[in-house]
Write an enzyme that holds these catalytic residues in place. Structure first.
Site, PDB file in Angstrom:
ATOM      1  N   VAL A  60     -38.347  57.334  -4.044  1.00 44.68           N
ATOM      2  CA  VAL A  60     -39.631  56.746  -3.622  1.00 44.68           C
ATOM      3  C   VAL A  60     -40.417  57.644  -2.662  1.00 44.68           C
ATOM      4  O   VAL A  60     -41.610  57.448  -2.476  1.00 44.68           O
ATOM      5  CB  VAL A  60     -39.459  55.344  -2.964  1.00 44.68           C
ATOM      6  N   ASN A  86     -37.917  47.379  -3.020  1.00 45.60           N
ATOM      7  CA  ASN A  86     -36.649  46.930  -2.449  1.00 45.60           C
ATOM      8  C   ASN A  86     -35.803  48.074  -1.886  1.00 45.60           C
ATOM      9  O   ASN A  86     -35.003  47.863  -0.981  1.00 45.60           O
ATOM     10  CB  ASN A  86     -35.876  46.178  -3.550  1.00 45.60           C
ATOM     11  N   SER A 138     -36.878  42.762   6.405  1.00 44.48           N
ATOM     12  CA  SER A 138     -35.639  42.332   7.084  1.00 44.48           C
ATOM     13  C   SER A 138     -36.007  41.511   8.315  1.00 44.48           C
ATOM     14  O   SER A 138     -37.103  41.701   8.884  1.00 44.48           O
ATOM     15  CB  SER A 138     -34.863  43.573   7.529  1.00 44.48           C
ATOM     16  N   TYR A 150     -34.805  51.569  11.761  1.00 41.54           N
ATOM     17  CA  TYR A 150     -34.856  50.541  10.709  1.00 41.54           C
ATOM     18  C   TYR A 150     -35.804  49.414  11.117  1.00 41.54           C
ATOM     19  O   TYR A 150     -36.665  49.001  10.341  1.00 41.54           O
ATOM     20  CB  TYR A 150     -33.441  50.002  10.497  1.00 41.54           C
ATOM     21  N   SER A 153     -39.361  50.522  10.957  1.00 40.15           N
ATOM     22  CA  SER A 153     -39.815  50.687   9.568  1.00 40.15           C
ATOM     23  C   SER A 153     -40.113  49.331   8.933  1.00 40.15           C
ATOM     24  O   SER A 153     -41.100  49.174   8.208  1.00 40.15           O
ATOM     25  CB  SER A 153     -38.776  51.451   8.729  1.00 40.15           C
ATOM     26  N   LYS A 154     -39.280  48.336   9.218  1.00 39.67           N
ATOM     27  CA  LYS A 154     -39.478  47.020   8.585  1.00 39.67           C
ATOM     28  C   LYS A 154     -40.645  46.271   9.241  1.00 39.67           C
ATOM     29  O   LYS A 154     -41.351  45.515   8.563  1.00 39.67           O
ATOM     30  CB  LYS A 154     -38.188  46.201   8.651  1.00 39.67           C
TER      31      LYS A 154
HETATM   32  N1  NAP Z   1     -27.916  43.865   2.842  1.00 37.73           N
HETATM   33  C1  NAP Z   1     -28.479  43.410   3.945  1.00 37.73           C
HETATM   34  O1  NAP Z   1     -27.808  42.900   4.862  1.00 37.73           O
HETATM   35  C2  NAP Z   1     -29.977  43.485   4.106  1.00 37.73           C
HETATM   36  C3  NAP Z   1     -30.572  42.715   5.124  1.00 37.73           C
HETATM   37  C4  NAP Z   1     -31.954  42.766   5.293  1.00 37.73           C
HETATM   38  C5  NAP Z   1     -32.718  43.572   4.461  1.00 37.73           C
HETATM   39  N2  NAP Z   1     -32.119  44.310   3.500  1.00 37.73           N
HETATM   40  C6  NAP Z   1     -32.985  45.161   2.673  1.00 37.73           C
HETATM   41  O2  NAP Z   1     -32.744  44.925   1.310  1.00 37.73           O
HETATM   42  C7  NAP Z   1     -33.071  46.076   0.540  1.00 37.73           C
HETATM   43  C8  NAP Z   1     -31.940  46.355  -0.446  1.00 37.73           C
HETATM   44  O3  NAP Z   1     -30.780  46.653   0.298  1.00 37.73           O
HETATM   45  P1  NAP Z   1     -29.292  46.363  -0.205  1.00 37.73           P
HETATM   46  O4  NAP Z   1     -28.621  45.677   0.908  1.00 37.73           O
HETATM   47  O5  NAP Z   1     -29.297  45.766  -1.555  1.00 37.73           O
HETATM   48  O6  NAP Z   1     -28.752  47.865  -0.214  1.00 37.73           O
HETATM   49  P2  NAP Z   1     -27.914  48.750  -1.222  1.00 37.73           P
HETATM   50  O7  NAP Z   1     -26.872  47.942  -1.914  1.00 37.73           O
HETATM   51  O8  NAP Z   1     -27.493  49.940  -0.433  1.00 37.73           O
HETATM   52  O9  NAP Z   1     -29.010  49.208  -2.305  1.00 37.73           O
HETATM   53  C9  NAP Z   1     -30.074  50.055  -1.935  1.00 37.73           C
HETATM   54  C10 NAP Z   1     -30.749  50.564  -3.208  1.00 37.73           C
HETATM   55  O10 NAP Z   1     -31.863  51.370  -2.834  1.00 37.73           O
HETATM   56  C11 NAP Z   1     -31.812  52.617  -3.542  1.00 37.73           C
HETATM   57  N3  NAP Z   1     -32.496  53.652  -2.769  1.00 37.73           N
HETATM   58  C12 NAP Z   1     -32.221  54.065  -1.508  1.00 37.73           C
HETATM   59  N4  NAP Z   1     -33.055  55.052  -1.151  1.00 37.73           N
HETATM   60  C13 NAP Z   1     -33.885  55.262  -2.207  1.00 37.73           C
HETATM   61  C14 NAP Z   1     -34.950  56.168  -2.461  1.00 37.73           C
HETATM   62  N5  NAP Z   1     -35.319  57.079  -1.543  1.00 37.73           N
HETATM   63  N6  NAP Z   1     -35.598  56.098  -3.646  1.00 37.73           N
HETATM   64  C15 NAP Z   1     -35.226  55.211  -4.598  1.00 37.73           C
HETATM   65  N7  NAP Z   1     -34.206  54.330  -4.423  1.00 37.73           N
HETATM   66  C16 NAP Z   1     -33.542  54.371  -3.239  1.00 37.73           C
HETATM   67  C17 NAP Z   1     -30.308  52.858  -3.708  1.00 37.73           C
HETATM   68  O11 NAP Z   1     -30.007  53.764  -4.764  1.00 37.73           O
HETATM   69  P3  NAP Z   1     -29.898  55.358  -4.518  1.00 37.73           P
HETATM   70  O12 NAP Z   1     -29.187  55.547  -3.207  1.00 37.73           O
HETATM   71  O13 NAP Z   1     -29.166  55.851  -5.698  1.00 37.73           O
HETATM   72  O14 NAP Z   1     -31.296  55.866  -4.488  1.00 37.73           O
HETATM   73  C18 NAP Z   1     -29.841  51.449  -4.056  1.00 37.73           C
HETATM   74  O15 NAP Z   1     -30.075  51.193  -5.421  1.00 37.73           O
HETATM   75  C19 NAP Z   1     -33.311  47.202   1.559  1.00 37.73           C
HETATM   76  O16 NAP Z   1     -34.688  47.414   1.709  1.00 37.73           O
HETATM   77  C20 NAP Z   1     -32.709  46.648   2.840  1.00 37.73           C
HETATM   78  O17 NAP Z   1     -33.334  47.167   3.984  1.00 37.73           O
HETATM   79  C21 NAP Z   1     -30.773  44.289   3.300  1.00 37.73           C
END
Ligand code: NAP
Length: 258
Positions: A60, A86, A138, A150, A153-154
């Site tokens: 991205v 996402n 988040s 983080y 950014s959010k």
């Molecule tokens: N899990 C939580 O507790 C939580 C809480 C609040 C918010 N969130 C938010 O939810 C969203 C999804 O997180 P998740 O918890 O599902 O994390 P995750 O399991 O680590 O998945 C993150 C995804 O983003 C992709 N990604 C990361 N950097 C990227 C880039 N530069 N370009 C394209 N794709 C990229 C990763 O694939 P690659 O690394 O292969 O690119 C992966 O598919 C995030 O924005 C996170 O901040 C998560």
């Protein structure tokens, strides 16, 4: 009526993966956009043969990748009905604990990447009547969390959501954000917030009592709201910042109610 086409960044893991599973099961053409081949292969294997899902390798924060994705959608579909921003990363630390590179890495992927990809896909979103953008933010953007980069950014992403909602309303494009608390995904292990699975389970156990509903989030909890915000059922919702947090933000910690 032609099928809806929706882009989900980071569809190879966690919340994004659950989202592409649910959207494709409901007959939508889904394009996942993420970096690592390995994660994409794992996601493909888990989802199985599914003609509704396409995996596009890209970053991205790379303008050339975002442009390539836009060109592909233009030639294959001509328009885009939804975009789920996402993809995200999380590096723990206060200002003194992290360096500038780490600060930039978080700001780039979680905020600048959203700007860049949305900017590239905007002409296609305009062509679909009533498109919807969902940004995955988040609760750390609403109150400081464990990472300065983080959280900032959010918080920036939430302002982008509100700003864009106003900007794009004349095109009937809605823009909302979902703001989860802790959800069980790979983000904490992949970004080395904890060293191993055991420590991760310990971390989850140590915070659970702060959640009034006494559980950590599952990716479905977030994907369900994303699905709703992409659908016409939410056609009067725009500019909303929606907490999905098991109630963890209800109380401040200064005066416990009991
Ligand atoms: N899990 C939580 O507790 C939580 C809480 C609040 C918010 N969130 C938010 O939810 C969203 C999804 O997180 P998740 O918890 O599902 O994390 P995750 O399991 O680590 O998945 C993150 C995804 O983003 C992709 N990604 C990361 N950097 C990227 C880039 N530069 N370009 C394209 N794709 C990229 C990763 O694939 P690659 O690394 O292969 O690119 C992966 O598919 C995030 O924005 C996170 O901040 C998560």
């Amino acid at each position: 009526m032609s099928k809806k086409v929706i882009v989900v960044t980071g569809g190879s893991s966690g919340i994004g993966f659950q989202t592409i599973k649910q959207l494709s099961a409901s007959g939508i053409d889904v394009i996942s956009f993420s970096r690592s081949k390995e994660k994409i292969e794992k996601a493909k294997k888990e989802i199985g043969e599914n003609p509704n899902v396409k995996y596009f390798e890209g970053d991205v924060v790379k303008a050339v990748d975002c442009k390539k994705l836009a060109e592909y959608i233009e030639s294959a579909y001509g328009k885009l009905h939804g975009l789920v921003n996402n993809a995200g990363v999380l590096t723990k630390g206060s200002m003194e604990m992290i360096d500038y590179e780490t600060w930039k890495y978080n700001l780039d992927i979680n905020l600048n990447g959203v700007y860049l990809l949305t900017r590239n896909l905007l002409p296609l979103l305009k062509k679909a009547e009533g498109a919807s953008i969902v940004n995955v933010s988040s609760i750390a953007g609403l109150k400081p969390g464990s990472s300065i980069a983080y959280s900032v950014s959010k918080a920036g992403l939430d302002m982008l959501t509100e700003f864009l909602a106003g900007d794009l309303a004349p095109y009937k494009i809605r823009v909302n954000s979902v703001n989860p608390a802790i959800v069980r995904t790979n983000i904490h292990l992949d970004n080395k917030i904890v060293e191993n699975k055991e420590k991760y389970e310990e971390l989850l156990k140590s915070v659970i009592d702060r959640y009034p509903l006494k559980r950590i989030g599952d990716p479905e909890d977030i994907a369900n709201m994303i699905e709703f915000l992409l659908s016409d059922k939410s056609s009067w919702i725009t500019g909303s910042i929606i907490k999905i947090d098991g109630g963890v933000m209800i109380h401040n910690e200064l005066i416990p109610p009991k």
